[in-house]
Motif scaffolding. Structure first.
Motif, PDB file in Angstrom:
ATOM      1  N   VAL A  64       0.853  -1.189   0.000  1.00 41.18           N
ATOM      2  CA  VAL A  64       0.000   0.000   0.000  1.00 41.18           C
ATOM      3  C   VAL A  64       0.890   1.241   0.000  1.00 41.18           C
ATOM      4  O   VAL A  64       1.676   1.455   0.929  1.00 41.18           O
ATOM      5  CB  VAL A  64      -0.933   0.016   1.223  1.00 41.18           C
ATOM      6  N   MET A  65       0.774   2.033  -1.033  1.00 44.86           N
ATOM      7  CA  MET A  65       1.564   3.262  -1.149  1.00 44.86           C
ATOM      8  C   MET A  65       0.628   4.455  -0.981  1.00 44.86           C
ATOM      9  O   MET A  65      -0.043   4.877  -1.933  1.00 44.86           O
ATOM     10  CB  MET A  65       2.303   3.290  -2.493  1.00 44.86           C
ATOM     11  N   GLU A  66       0.577   4.976   0.230  1.00 41.43           N
ATOM     12  CA  GLU A  66      -0.287   6.120   0.554  1.00 41.43           C
ATOM     13  C   GLU A  66       0.506   7.096   1.417  1.00 41.43           C
ATOM     14  O   GLU A  66       0.950   6.740   2.517  1.00 41.43           O
ATOM     15  CB  GLU A  66      -1.554   5.669   1.282  1.00 41.43           C
ATOM     16  N   GLN A 113       2.035  15.807  -6.307  1.00 43.14           N
ATOM     17  CA  GLN A 113       1.960  14.532  -6.994  1.00 43.14           C
ATOM     18  C   GLN A 113       3.198  14.344  -7.872  1.00 43.14           C
ATOM     19  O   GLN A 113       3.853  15.303  -8.260  1.00 43.14           O
ATOM     20  CB  GLN A 113       0.707  14.456  -7.869  1.00 43.14           C
ATOM     21  N   CYS A 114       3.479  13.088  -8.162  1.00 50.96           N
ATOM     22  CA  CYS A 114       4.563  12.781  -9.095  1.00 50.96           C
ATOM     23  C   CYS A 114       4.172  13.265 -10.484  1.00 50.96           C
ATOM     24  O   CYS A 114       3.041  13.060 -10.939  1.00 50.96           O
ATOM     25  CB  CYS A 114       4.837  11.281  -9.108  1.00 50.96           C
ATOM     26  N   CYS A 124       4.796   8.172  -4.679  1.00 54.66           N
ATOM     27  CA  CYS A 124       5.742   7.576  -5.624  1.00 54.66           C
ATOM     28  C   CYS A 124       7.156   7.527  -5.050  1.00 54.66           C
ATOM     29  O   CYS A 124       7.915   6.599  -5.321  1.00 54.66           O
ATOM     30  CB  CYS A 124       5.732   8.361  -6.926  1.00 54.66           C
ATOM     31  N   VAL A 125       7.527   8.515  -4.250  1.00 53.28           N
ATOM     32  CA  VAL A 125       8.896   8.610  -3.742  1.00 53.28           C
ATOM     33  C   VAL A 125       9.156   7.549  -2.677  1.00 53.28           C
ATOM     34  O   VAL A 125       8.345   7.351  -1.767  1.00 53.28           O
ATOM     35  CB  VAL A 125       9.164  10.014  -3.161  1.00 53.28           C
ATOM     36  N   VAL A 126      10.287   6.847  -2.784  1.00 49.27           N
ATOM     37  CA  VAL A 126      10.720   5.890  -1.775  1.00 49.27           C
ATOM     38  C   VAL A 126      12.142   6.247  -1.355  1.00 49.27           C
ATOM     39  O   VAL A 126      12.915   6.813  -2.140  1.00 49.27           O
ATOM     40  CB  VAL A 126      10.672   4.436  -2.293  1.00 49.27           C
ATOM     41  N   LYS A 127      12.492   5.920  -0.129  1.00 54.78           N
ATOM     42  CA  LYS A 127      13.851   6.125   0.358  1.00 54.78           C
ATOM     43  C   LYS A 127      14.589   4.800   0.291  1.00 54.78           C
ATOM     44  O   LYS A 127      14.076   3.767   0.732  1.00 54.78           O
ATOM     45  CB  LYS A 127      13.860   6.655   1.781  1.00 54.78           C
ATOM     46  N   ARG A 172      14.228   7.871  -4.534  1.00 56.88           N
ATOM     47  CA  ARG A 172      13.971   7.610  -5.956  1.00 56.88           C
ATOM     48  C   ARG A 172      12.480   7.712  -6.247  1.00 56.88           C
ATOM     49  O   ARG A 172      11.634   7.483  -5.374  1.00 56.88           O
ATOM     50  CB  ARG A 172      14.447   6.199  -6.333  1.00 56.88           C
ATOM     51  N   LEU A 173      12.170   8.058  -7.497  1.00 65.05           N
ATOM     52  CA  LEU A 173      10.797   7.968  -7.983  1.00 65.05           C
ATOM     53  C   LEU A 173      10.562   6.515  -8.378  1.00 65.05           C
ATOM     54  O   LEU A 173      11.158   6.018  -9.339  1.00 65.05           O
ATOM     55  CB  LEU A 173      10.579   8.892  -9.177  1.00 65.05           C
TER      56      LEU A 173
END
Length: 376
Positions: A290-292, A299-300, A308-311, A337-338
């Motif tokens: 779940v990406m929330e 927004q991306c 969208c962004v993750v570390k 990163r996107l």
């Protein structure tokens, strides 16, 4: 082989995991011997049995499942041969013939048979397999040593599966492996053209390239292709493109949710397995992640998601290089990163990846840092 082949009612063929019906042939293509000599075969045996050697050639046609690995930014490419399936018996269980369609194989005409692989075996569902193309140049001086094995055949249309069971001599030196399959033969011949305008003695010489397809052919049909080759004194080198089975590189991924998004007593870490070449965002979503990130301010620009962004805490070299746009967006967040623009297992790499999701939901107490969205 005829009794088994008569039971095949379509071009789709699968391979028995316990019994192997083979056709063993020996022939010599050398300056001294220009005719193909075929030895009779009547026995059923296993791939480990001894047999005569076959001296011959070949090259492949259809596109491979493996995308060719681009070089990384430091020009270091992963050698795909580390993923070769070097077990002939295992290869025999995996090879099959499939039919192309307009949707899944856009580079092949519809209903074209092509060599394919079972994605995995029931006894080992964690290992995935793919088909790759391997192109080698092989000299014909002294013959090319390859032993053929008909794995499936006997059809009226000549469709079947013929594998290379053993290699020696020039073929072995060129990198041909047991378990490979020939799919196309290509050679170049010289043709004299018109007289050159510069001198009265010079003639223009043109190069003619001949291509002979033999993918998805049974033994007899493959031999028919081989008998059309010119003698070695006319063509001393052939280009061999082979169909080769390889395991698909895997990446072990640990995903961390913000503790605030998890119920009390629930572990915020989820372990996943990705295949090299997968899009990071799509892979996460299809695996139920779940990406929330409701606190994200924008927004991306590419996928429209706020999450969208993750570390990336571990495994940044396993990801595809940043594009120019992503480099500018992540100027102050070099550990982020996107996900929608990121490929996992770039350049056929495998290893371990550790990510934090929904980065704006992390607090200083959660990560023991000011904000995981920013790098120290």
């Amino acid at each position: 082989g005829q009794s088994q082949a008569s039971q095949l009612t379509s071009i789709m063929m699968t391979i028995s995991s316990s019994t192997f019906l083979m056709a063993v042939v020996a022939c010599l293509l050398s300056p001294a011997v220009q005719a193909l000599g075929v030895l009779p075969h009547t026995a059923t045996r296993t791939p480990s049995s001894s047999s005569s050697s076959l001296f011959m050639v070949g090259r492949a046609s259809a596109d491979a499942d493996f995308a060719k690995a681009p070089l990384t930014q430091d020009d270091q490419a992963v050698d795909p041969n580390v993923y070769n399936v070097n077990d002939l018996e295992l290869a025999a269980q995996l090879w099959q013939v499939s039919l192309s369609s307009k949707t899944n194989q856009p580079n092949r005409p519809a209903n074209t048979p092509f060599l394919d692989t079972k994605p995995f075996l029931p006894k080992d569902p964690t290992t995935k397999y793919v088909v790759d193309n391997v192109v080698v140049q092989v000299s014909r001086t002294g013959g090319l040593g390859m032993q053929l094995w008909e794995l499936a055949g006997g059809r009226d249309d000549g469709c079947g599966i013929t594998l290379i069971e053993g290699v020696s001599g020039n073929a072995e030196a060129a990198g041909v492996l047991p378990g490979d399959s020939l799919a196309r033969i290509q050679y170049t011949t010289s043709m004299q053209g018109t007289q050159s305008s510069t001198t009265a003695t010079e003639m223009d010489v043109a190069q003619a390239i001949t291509t002979l397809n033999c993918e998805c052919r049974d033994f007899d049909a493959t031999m028919e292709v081989l008998t059309t080759l010119p003698p070695p004194e006319v063509v001393d080198t052939l280009t061999l493109t082979l169909k080769r089975l390889r395991t698909w590189p895997q990446i072990d991924v640990v995903v961390e949710y913000p503790p605030s998004q998890c119920a009390p007593g629930v572990d915020n870490k989820v372990s996943l397995q990705f295949w090299a070449g997968e899009n990071l965002r799509q892979g996460l979503l299809t695996r139920g992640i779940v990406m929330e990130d409701p606190r994200a301010e924008r927004q991306c620009d590419f996928c429209g998601s706020k999450a969208c962004v993750v570390k990336v805490d571990q495994g940044m070299p396993l990801l595809s290089p940043l594009s120019t746009t992503e480099t500018k967006l992540m100027k102050y967040n070099p550990k982020c990163r996107l996900s929608c623009k990121t490929v996992v297992g770039y350049n056929l790499q495998q290893g371990n990846l550790r990510l934090k999701l929904n980065v704006n939901e992390w607090t200083r107490q959660d990560a023991q840092e000011s904000n995981p969205f920013f790098s120290r």
